[in-house]
Motif scaffolding. Structure first.
Motif, PDB file in Angstrom:
ATOM      1  N   THR A 105      59.533  15.098  87.784  1.00 57.44           N
ATOM      2  CA  THR A 105      58.811  14.238  86.847  1.00 57.44           C
ATOM      3  C   THR A 105      58.291  15.039  85.658  1.00 57.44           C
ATOM      4  N   THR A 106      57.919  16.284  85.894  1.00 58.62           N
ATOM      5  CA  THR A 106      57.376  17.134  84.829  1.00 58.62           C
ATOM      6  C   THR A 106      58.473  17.968  84.168  1.00 58.62           C
ATOM      7  N   CYS A 107      58.954  18.957  84.891  1.00 59.65           N
ATOM      8  CA  CYS A 107      59.983  19.844  84.336  1.00 59.65           C
ATOM      9  C   CYS A 107      61.303  19.112  84.080  1.00 59.65           C
ATOM     10  N   GLY A 108      61.574  18.078  84.886  1.00 61.64           N
ATOM     11  CA  GLY A 108      62.813  17.324  84.735  1.00 61.64           C
ATOM     12  C   GLY A 108      62.704  16.174  83.764  1.00 61.64           C
ATOM     13  N   ILE A 109      61.592  16.076  83.046  1.00 60.68           N
ATOM     14  CA  ILE A 109      61.368  15.031  82.036  1.00 60.68           C
ATOM     15  C   ILE A 109      61.573  13.645  82.636  1.00 60.68           C
ATOM     16  N   LEU A 110      60.581  13.220  83.425  1.00 59.61           N
ATOM     17  CA  LEU A 110      60.565  11.898  84.069  1.00 59.61           C
ATOM     18  C   LEU A 110      61.707  11.712  85.058  1.00 59.61           C
ATOM     19  N   GLY A 111      62.282  12.815  85.490  1.00 63.32           N
ATOM     20  CA  GLY A 111      63.303  12.712  86.531  1.00 63.32           C
ATOM     21  C   GLY A 111      64.725  12.666  86.027  1.00 63.32           C
ATOM     22  N   PHE A 112      64.932  12.712  84.725  1.00 63.93           N
ATOM     23  CA  PHE A 112      66.311  12.690  84.214  1.00 63.93           C
ATOM     24  C   PHE A 112      67.049  13.981  84.569  1.00 63.93           C
ATOM     25  N   GLY A 113      66.297  15.060  84.747  1.00 63.20           N
ATOM     26  CA  GLY A 113      66.888  16.299  85.230  1.00 63.20           C
ATOM     27  C   GLY A 113      66.508  16.508  86.683  1.00 63.20           C
ATOM     28  N   ASP A 114      67.166  17.452  87.342  1.00 63.73           N
ATOM     29  CA  ASP A 114      66.870  17.751  88.738  1.00 63.73           C
ATOM     30  C   ASP A 114      66.625  19.243  88.935  1.00 63.73           C
ATOM     31  N   PRO A 115      65.614  19.792  88.239  1.00 66.39           N
ATOM     32  CA  PRO A 115      65.317  21.214  88.418  1.00 66.39           C
ATOM     33  C   PRO A 115      64.847  21.542  89.837  1.00 66.39           C
ATOM     34  N   ALA A 116      64.336  20.534  90.556  1.00 67.71           N
ATOM     35  CA  ALA A 116      63.907  20.781  91.933  1.00 67.71           C
ATOM     36  C   ALA A 116      65.075  21.287  92.772  1.00 67.71           C
ATOM     37  N   LEU A 117      66.267  20.773  92.505  1.00 66.88           N
ATOM     38  CA  LEU A 117      67.465  21.226  93.208  1.00 66.88           C
ATOM     39  C   LEU A 117      68.089  22.426  92.509  1.00 66.88           C
ATOM     40  N   ASP A 118      68.255  22.311  91.203  1.00 63.29           N
ATOM     41  CA  ASP A 118      68.975  23.329  90.451  1.00 63.29           C
ATOM     42  C   ASP A 118      68.249  24.672  90.424  1.00 63.29           C
ATOM     43  N   GLN A 119      66.918  24.631  90.331  1.00 62.92           N
ATOM     44  CA  GLN A 119      66.161  25.874  90.171  1.00 62.92           C
ATOM     45  C   GLN A 119      65.419  26.292  91.440  1.00 62.92           C
ATOM     46  N   TYR A 120      65.038  25.305  92.265  1.00 62.70           N
ATOM     47  CA  TYR A 120      64.227  25.628  93.441  1.00 62.70           C
ATOM     48  C   TYR A 120      64.960  25.384  94.764  1.00 62.70           C
ATOM     49  N   GLY A 121      66.160  24.835  94.688  1.00 66.13           N
ATOM     50  CA  GLY A 121      66.958  24.635  95.895  1.00 66.13           C
ATOM     51  C   GLY A 121      66.426  23.577  96.846  1.00 66.13           C
ATOM     52  N   LEU A 122      65.618  22.635  96.323  1.00 67.42           N
ATOM     53  CA  LEU A 122      65.067  21.564  97.171  1.00 67.42           C
ATOM     54  C   LEU A 122      66.071  20.425  97.260  1.00 67.42           C
ATOM     55  N   GLU A 123      66.746  20.340  98.403  1.00 59.38           N
ATOM     56  CA  GLU A 123      67.774  19.311  98.598  1.00 59.38           C
ATOM     57  C   GLU A 123      67.146  17.917  98.667  1.00 59.38           C
ATOM     58  N   PRO A 124      67.811  16.907  98.091  1.00 57.33           N
ATOM     59  CA  PRO A 124      67.301  15.533  98.177  1.00 57.33           C
ATOM     60  C   PRO A 124      67.199  15.068  99.627  1.00 57.33           C
ATOM     61  N   VAL A 125      66.233  14.226  99.891  1.00 57.34           N
ATOM     62  CA  VAL A 125      66.036  13.645 101.222  1.00 57.34           C
ATOM     63  C   VAL A 125      66.569  12.220 101.202  1.00 57.34           C
ATOM     64  N   HIS A 126      67.290  11.838 102.239  1.00 61.01           N
ATOM     65  CA  HIS A 126      67.867  10.493 102.285  1.00 61.01           C
ATOM     66  C   HIS A 126      67.324   9.748 103.507  1.00 61.01           C
ATOM     67  N   GLU A 127      66.199   9.105 103.336  1.00 57.74           N
ATOM     68  CA  GLU A 127      65.601   8.313 104.420  1.00 57.74           C
ATOM     69  C   GLU A 127      65.310   6.912 103.903  1.00 57.74           C
ATOM     70  N   ASP A 128      65.570   5.915 104.734  1.00 56.87           N
ATOM     71  CA  ASP A 128      65.288   4.538 104.352  1.00 56.87           C
ATOM     72  C   ASP A 128      64.710   3.791 105.547  1.00 56.87           C
ATOM     73  N   LEU A 129      64.280   2.566 105.304  1.00 54.52           N
ATOM     74  CA  LEU A 129      63.615   1.808 106.351  1.00 54.52           C
ATOM     75  C   LEU A 129      64.556   1.451 107.494  1.00 54.52           C
ATOM     76  N   GLY A 130      65.834   1.279 107.193  1.00 55.82           N
ATOM     77  CA  GLY A 130      66.798   1.018 108.263  1.00 55.82           C
ATOM     78  C   GLY A 130      66.820   2.151 109.266  1.00 55.82           C
ATOM     79  N   GLN A 131      66.791   3.390 108.764  1.00 58.65           N
ATOM     80  CA  GLN A 131      66.753   4.542 109.654  1.00 58.65           C
ATOM     81  C   GLN A 131      65.423   4.611 110.407  1.00 58.65           C
ATOM     82  N   THR A 132      64.337   4.271 109.715  1.00 56.39           N
ATOM     83  CA  THR A 132      63.025   4.288 110.359  1.00 56.39           C
ATOM     84  C   THR A 132      62.978   3.295 111.513  1.00 56.39           C
TER      85      THR A 132
END
Length: 225
Positions: A105-132
């Motif tokens: 939201t900050t470094c990626g400018i409202l989320g258009f970028g993904d520095p969390a993955l590109d720079q920090y290696g934080l893989e996206p999480v895929h969880e939804d209510l069906g799985q819950t």
């Protein structure tokens, strides 16, 4: 000879194990006549409306921009994934979601970028209510093909509804604007996957059965993870 027999026995066991695994992910399909109609409707809509619209969109919007839009919507729907991580007791995944949201939201400018993955290696999480719901013991229920959305089941359909209420877009007014934003997200996502559906169909004799089996296996894998 004994080694050969042992190898054959192991092969037979592996085949039985694979067959058993396939049986475990089978979903009852009491609505098959209706589901086949919806499958054919979705198929026609894809080739006559969705694909042409996505191709026009892709021709106007460059791929880097479309990836940015996908990132934006992924970041926007963080609340749904965060809540489901917490409901499933996945504290580490919830922490990852919070960190990804803050960074993107900050470094990626409202989320258009993904520095969390590109720079920090934080893989996206895929969880939804069906799985819950599955974690809490709810079974798949019957198979269901949804208009435009495609393959689902009773549990996951309820989950989709719940996730919609956790999606900030659902609170945009007027409701027509909310639907319009959702249409943009859908078109943008489809523009990044043009050709995948055709490839899938070309690899199977009976697309309906293959789609039903693939969806069941895919969801089972997601839940186990």
């Amino acid at each position: 000879a004994s080694n050969s027999a042992g190898t054959n026995a192991n092969d037979d066991f592996d085949l039985l194990e694979e067959e058993y695994a396939e049986q475990m992910v089978k979903v009852p399909d009491p609505l098959e006549p209706f589901n086949r109609i919806m499958f054919n409707v979705n198929d026609a809509l894809y080739f006559w409306i969705v694909k042409p619209g996505s191709e026009i969109y892709a021709g106007v919007v460059p791929e880097p921009a479309r990836i940015g839009v996908r990132n934006f919507f992924s970041n926007l729907t963080t609340p749904a994934r965060l809540v489901n991580c917490l409901l499933q007791g996945k504290g580490d995944s919830a922490d990852t979601e919070l960190r990804r949201f803050a960074i993107n939201t900050t470094c990626g400018i409202l989320g258009f970028g993904d520095p969390a993955l590109d720079q920090y290696g934080l893989e996206p999480v895929h969880e939804d209510l069906g799985q819950t719901l599955a974690v809490y013991g709810f079974g798949d229920g019957f198979y269901l093909v949804l208009p435009l959305l495609g393959p689902s089941n009773a549990r996951d359909s309820v989950g989709r509804l719940g996730d919609w209420f956790l999606n900030p877009v659902s609170y945009v007014e007027p409701i027509e604007a909310s639907y319009g934003i959702t249409a943009v997200r859908y078109t943008n996502q489809m523009s990044l996957n043009i050709g995948e559906y055709e490839t899938f169909k070309s690899m199977t004799v009976e697309p309906y059965i293959a789609m039903r089996k693939t969806y069941a296996q895919y969801r089972t894998k997601q839940i186990r993870e």
